[in-house]
Design an enzyme around this catalytic site. Structure first.
Site, mmCIF file in Angstrom:
data_model
loop_
_atom_site.group_PDB
_atom_site.id
_atom_site.type_symbol
_atom_site.label_atom_id
_atom_site.label_comp_id
_atom_site.label_asym_id
_atom_site.label_seq_id
_atom_site.Cartn_x
_atom_site.Cartn_y
_atom_site.Cartn_z
ATOM 1 N N GLY A 105 -57.582 138.624 -38.374
ATOM 2 C CA GLY A 105 -56.721 137.675 -37.675
ATOM 3 C C GLY A 105 -57.203 137.485 -36.245
ATOM 4 O O GLY A 105 -58.409 137.528 -35.964
ATOM 5 N N SER A 106 -56.253 137.374 -35.345
ATOM 6 C CA SER A 106 -56.597 137.026 -33.972
ATOM 7 C C SER A 106 -57.344 138.127 -33.231
ATOM 8 O O SER A 106 -57.893 137.879 -32.159
ATOM 9 C CB SER A 106 -55.332 136.669 -33.204
ATOM 10 O OG SER A 106 -54.691 135.594 -33.858
#
Lengths: 668, 387
Positions: A365-366
């Site tokens: 993810g981020s």
């Protein structure tokens, strides 16, 4: 009666008696020759055979090496194991003796049957184990009653013990009886009570910890009964293995990870009783070892969180905590796990047997955005001043890529994009820099490859490239996939360990540290090679990470440690495990808490502290934890604990180091 | 004995008890004491350094046996000749009795309980046969021995007991009876070509005889041919015995120190395999010393036989000597793996009542022949000499 005829018989007799005598002497000579052959010429061979007959080699199992934490606390130890043996020939009535024993200690019916069967099968002087794992109290009761228990003997063995139970089982692993496929010819493996490492450190360092068996010669008779024991070689105890783990931190991290966003409550608590009344009796794995359950904020009983957490020294790469939940109690394996317990472990949807810290692979993810930012900065496709306008989405061809913030972030530079985790900014720079350079940067920070930590079963995750896709899927790389990779979704897979290593390499000044779990002598620690990323680019990324926690718009402002005199930096991550359809997006994305557990987002956080002079990197992944917001407090608390431990250590160490050498100290 | 016959002048008129005692070969008696004492020591060791249960009882038996030896030595040799057939047939009868008793369901009992020991008629038969054959051939001239028909009766004397013990089945005893009998045939002057014929016939009968052997007997013979083939089964005993012997080396492991014997790797260490134990504990030196004692004792037998003036005395002395030699040879050859295991005890040393009794009677007969070496015995019968 003298007559010539008689003389004939006498002559014949004399002649023939001489022949007979010569024959007999010849045969005696043959006996003598045979004796000489056996006792002189072949003597050496027969002496060896005789000694082989006379002496049997008895193996003394070596003491298994301990597993210690960095402070010398035992994580795997050896415990006295008292058992009661019965020597059938020393009692008139085996059954009666067992019945008498039953008045003192518990012996179940099944065990009695087994004992009687073994007694019938083995020779009468071979002891048969009746009961094991007795307490000292049981043993003293048996000892006091010994006169009424003919043939009963108290024996002391050693068995493996894990004082921390499930807290570090993903690191230590466990030992269990040797299976046929593990026999290597080392005779010690064939001893009836011998245990061998089946996973974790116990497996990887099995040979070092095993030691060398002692050998003692025992004189035996033709039936195998031991007549005399001779002095022999005591063998070599196994080596201790000292880990880099800090068990206080490990225990804390494990517990904190398990609790997640819920509360640990004793089963007797009124709220638990209410919850039970409401939802019925929960599945067995909801109850913890210590008789507590987890209650979520609505007062429902929930299972412990499933996930992994890693705390790593950013300079040395030493792992101070490596947690994976749920765990399981390794002591059960040693005692002999029931088929039902084993089934439970295998069928538990949260996979206790998987070491999620090193073998759980999740889309980062981020948390992957630092990699993308660095790739873009290093490639020169984006500078510190480069701004991207975020209106909430980005179109590529006829596909639309959404930012997590529906109405957009407005103008974003690198630092702001990290602080607010703006997806559109990273879609844009990813598109500019391309998948190849992203993949290259990811690898430089330890992603997509095995880090050779001292544990079996480490997974390498996946950093996708054009070649990879063509080879594995037979399709060409799509530009949209670069965009998705830019926010750490799509094909990218990482382990919590890799994320911790990535973070450490970013915050330690760009050194490619590698993780280690086993302590090495100081001289073995070498300065790791440089990652080879410009310092200013790194500082830029670090500033973004600092602002994630400390900035006004940071996504992990809750990671700030209240009252701490240092700052925390980090990056949140949420990775979807489902695809959000257009229709859903139009109607409003379904809240994670309304989804079934296995469809919820993974929650991730990578962090470090202190920002000014980073010491520890942490990575937390909460499986289906409903997004990063739940991972952040877990990571924060673990990091706070790590820093607290660090402070204790330096305050302990200082007074010793300032003492002058000449002054006598109490420590001897 | 008729007075005035030419022979009487060469013959002592009658031996008094005192003269007879003087005539006894005390050197031979001393040898017997020596050999038996080695036996007591080995039995003491076999019981792990204890006089009980074997050594003491063996010593008592030897004491009793010595009285019997002397008693037999003093009996007038002519009585021996007179009673030879009777003794033979009584023993044959006893042998038949235990055979039939064994067959009609009393189990494999081959002995008769006579109180302080169990009498095995097959052991006594070996001596009874020598007595009977000696008497038979005593009556024959050299020419008569050469006739085939004069061999029918002695062949019956040999084969009647041999077949009885073969049915037990006891190959060792049967073999000893035939070999012992054959030796007397040989000494009596039976022509050489007859032996050769019998030998050839016997060898050609082996394949046929093999069919009649019990499985365990076949096994013993096969095991003998290759003991290492089946080290934990049939070959175990002989292999362990050879290990014990070989590991004894030159001077042995020391008294009471025989690991093979004391840890029970050795079967029957107090009876058939006692020589192995001696060789293990005393080494080649001890074993050769014992062999030397036997050679000396048997040498007495040869000397006495050659010195005897009657054919009966000669045949009796040397027949008995040969029987005792066969005991010694078969036992020692067996424990060394030279011949199959056939269960023959070592005279004077192996624990066992009948074995001791047989040996002591045997030496009694030999000494008897010496004491009465100059007694003339008429060829045709006892009446010539009867006073």
């Amino acid at each position: 009666m003298k007559n010539p005829k008689d003389q004939d018989t006498k002559r014949a007799f004399t002649r023939r008696s001489l022949i007979l005598g010569a024959g007999q002497l010849g045969l005696v000579g043959a006996l003598g020759a045979r004796l000489y052959y056996l006792q002189v010429i072949e003597a050496e061979r027969y002496r060896t055979l005789s000694e082989e007959n006379q002496f049997n080699l008895e193996l003394l199992p070596p003491t298994r090496g301990l597993i210690l934490d960095r402070n010398g606390i035992e994580i795997a130890s050896n415990e006295d194991n008292f058992r009661v043996d019965l020597v059938p020939e020393q009692t008139n009535d085996v059954r009666a003796t067992i019945e008498a024993l039953r008045q003192i200690v518990h012996v179940d019916e099944w065990n009695i049957k087994r004992v009687l069967k073994e007694v019938a099968r083995k020779r009468s002087f071979v002891p048969v184990t009746v009961v094991e794992n007795l307490t000292r109290e049981d043993i003293s009761r048996v000892a006091v009653n010994a006169p009424y228990l003919p043939g009963v003997r108290i024996e002391e063995g050693r068995s493996r013990h894990y004082p921390f139970g499930s807290k570090a089982v993903n690191v230590t692993g466990y030992v269990a009886a040797v299976s046929d496929s593990e026999l290597t010819g080392d005779p010690v493996l064939e001893l009836p009570d011998f245990r061998i490492g089946k996973s974790g450190i116990e497996k990887l360092f099995d040979e070092q910890m095993r030691g060398a068996a002692g050998r003692r010669q025992v004189e035996v008779n033709a039936l195998g009964r031991i007549i005399r024991k001779l002095p022999g070689d005591d063998g070599q105890p196994g080596q201790n293995i000292q880990l880099t783990l800090d068990m206080d931190l490990q225990t804390y991290a494990h517990g904190r990870l398990e609790i997640g966003n819920s509360e640990r409550v004793p089963i007797a608590d009124i709220r638990v009783q209410e919850a039970l009344a409401r939802s019925g009796v929960p599945k067995r794995y909801l109850e913890n070892e210590d008789g507590t359950v987890f209650l979520d904020k609505d007062g429902n009983i929930v299972p412990g969180e499933s996930g992994g957490a890693v705390v790593m020294d950013v300079h040395t790469g030493e792992i101070h905590a490596l947690a994976s939940t749920p765990g399981f109690d390794p002591n059960n394996f040693n005692k002999g796990l029931s088929a039902r317990d084993w089934e439970d472990l295998l069928s538990n949807p949260r996979h206790p047997l998987t070491n999620k810290a090193i073998a759980g692979t999740y889309p980062p993810g981020s948390t992957f955005k630092m990699i993308v930012a660095l790739a873009a900065l290093e490639a020169g496709v984006a500078g510190p001043e480069t701004r991207v306008f975020c209106n909430g989405h980005m179109d590529l061809g006829n596909a639309r890529f959404h930012c997590w913030k529906r109405w957009g972030h407005g103008h974003m530079d690198a630092i702001a994009a990290l602080e607010q985790s703006c997806d559109v900014y990273f879609y844009e720079v990813a598109k500019r820099v391309g998948i190849d350079r992203i993949a290259d940067m990811a690898r430089r920070f330890g992603l997509g490859e095995s880090l050779a930590i001292e544990l079996p079963g480490e997974r390498s995750g996946l950093i996708p490239t054009r070649e990879w896709k063509l080879a594995v899927m037979g399709e060409r790389w799509q530009k949209g996939e670069t965009l998705v990779t830019g926010i750490g979704q799509g094909f990218v897979l990482t382990t919590p360990l890799q994320l911790a290593v990535m973070t450490a390499r970013m915050v330690n000044g760009g050194y490619a540290v590698t993780p280690s779990l086993v302590r090495k002598p100081d001289r073995a620690i070498q300065e790791p090679p440089k990652v080879n990323v410009s310092r200013s680019h790194l500082s830029l990324v670090l500033e973004g990470m600092r602002r994630v926690v400390n900035g006004q718009h940071g996504t992990a402002r809750s990671a700030k440690i209240p009252g701490a005199d240092f700052e925390v930096g980090g990056k949140t991550g949420t990775s979807q495990v489902r695809r959000i359809t257009k229709a859903e997006r139009a109607a409003g994305v379904i809240d994670n808490e309304d989804l079934p557990w296995h469809r919820r987002d993974h929650g991730l956080f990578v962090g470090y502290a202190p920002v000014e002079a980073p010491r520890y990197a942490v990575a937390v992944v909460l499986e289906h934890g409903g997004g990063s917001k739940y991972a952040v407090p877990v990571a924060r608390d673990i990091l706070a604990k790590a820093m607290e431990r660090d402070g204790l250590k330096s305050s302990e160490a200082d007074p010793v180091s300032i003492l002058p050498d000449s002054e006598p100290t109490g420590r001897g | 004995m008729a007075i005035g016959m030419p022979s009487s002048s060469l013959n002592p008129p009658e031996l008094t008890l005192g003269t007879k005692l003087q005539q006894i070969n005390w050197g031979l008696i001393l040898l017997l004491v020596l050999i038996s004492s080695i036996g007591f020591a080995m039995l003491y060791s076999a019981a792990n350094g204890s006089w009980t249960p074997w050594a003491v009882r063996q010593a008592i038996r030897f004491g009793v046996g010595l009285v019997i030896t002397l008693g037999i030595a003093l009996i007038d040799i002519r009585f021996l000749l007179r009673w030879a057939y009777l003794f033979y047939f009584i023993t044959l009868g006893l042998l038949g009795v235990v055979e039939i008793a064994g067959e009609i369901g009393m189990g494999a009992q081959r002995w008769i309980d006579v109180g302080f020991f169990r009498l095995q008629p097959s052991e006594l038969m070996k001596l009874a046969l020598v007595l009977a054959l000696a008497r038979y051939f005593h009556h024959l001239t050299f020419e008569e021995v050469g006739r085939i028909r004069s061999l029918f009766a002695p062949l019956f004397l040999v084969f009647a007991p041999a077949i009885l013990v073969l049915r037990q089945p006891d190959l060792g005893t049967a073999g000893m009876i035939i070999l012992g009998g054959g030796a007397i045939f040989f000494l009596a002057g039976v022509r050489m070509w007859k032996f050769v014929t019998v030998l050839v016939l016997g060898l050609s009968a082996i394949p046929v005889g093999w069919q009649f052997l019990h499985n365990y007997q076949k096994n013993r013979i096969l095991t003998f041919i290759n003991p290492e083939n089946d080290p934990l089964g049939a070959g175990y005993h002989i292999l362990q015995s050879k290990i014990a012997l070989g590991s004894g080396g030159l001077f042995g492991k020391g008294f009471l120190q025989g690991s093979q014997s004391h840890l029970n790797f050795l079967p029957e260490k107090q009876t058939d395999f006692i020589f192995t134990m001696l060789a293990e504990e005393m080494g080649l030196a001890g074993a050769m010393f014992l062999l030397l004692l036997y050679v000396l004792a048997l040498g007495y037998g040869f000397a006495i036989a050659l010195r005897s003036s009657s054919q009966f005395g000669r045949l009796l002395a040397l027949g008995t000597t040969t029987t005792l030699f066969l005991y010694v040879f078969i036992n020692i050859a067996m424990v060394m793996g030279l011949i199959p295991v056939v269960g023959v005890p070592l005279p004077l040393i192996s624990y066992g009542g009948t074995a001791m009794l047989t040996a002591m009677i045997g030496f009694g007969l030999i000494i008897n022949c010496y004491v009465h070496r100059d007694v003339e015995i008429g060829r045709q019968g006892l009446d010539d000499h009867h006073r």
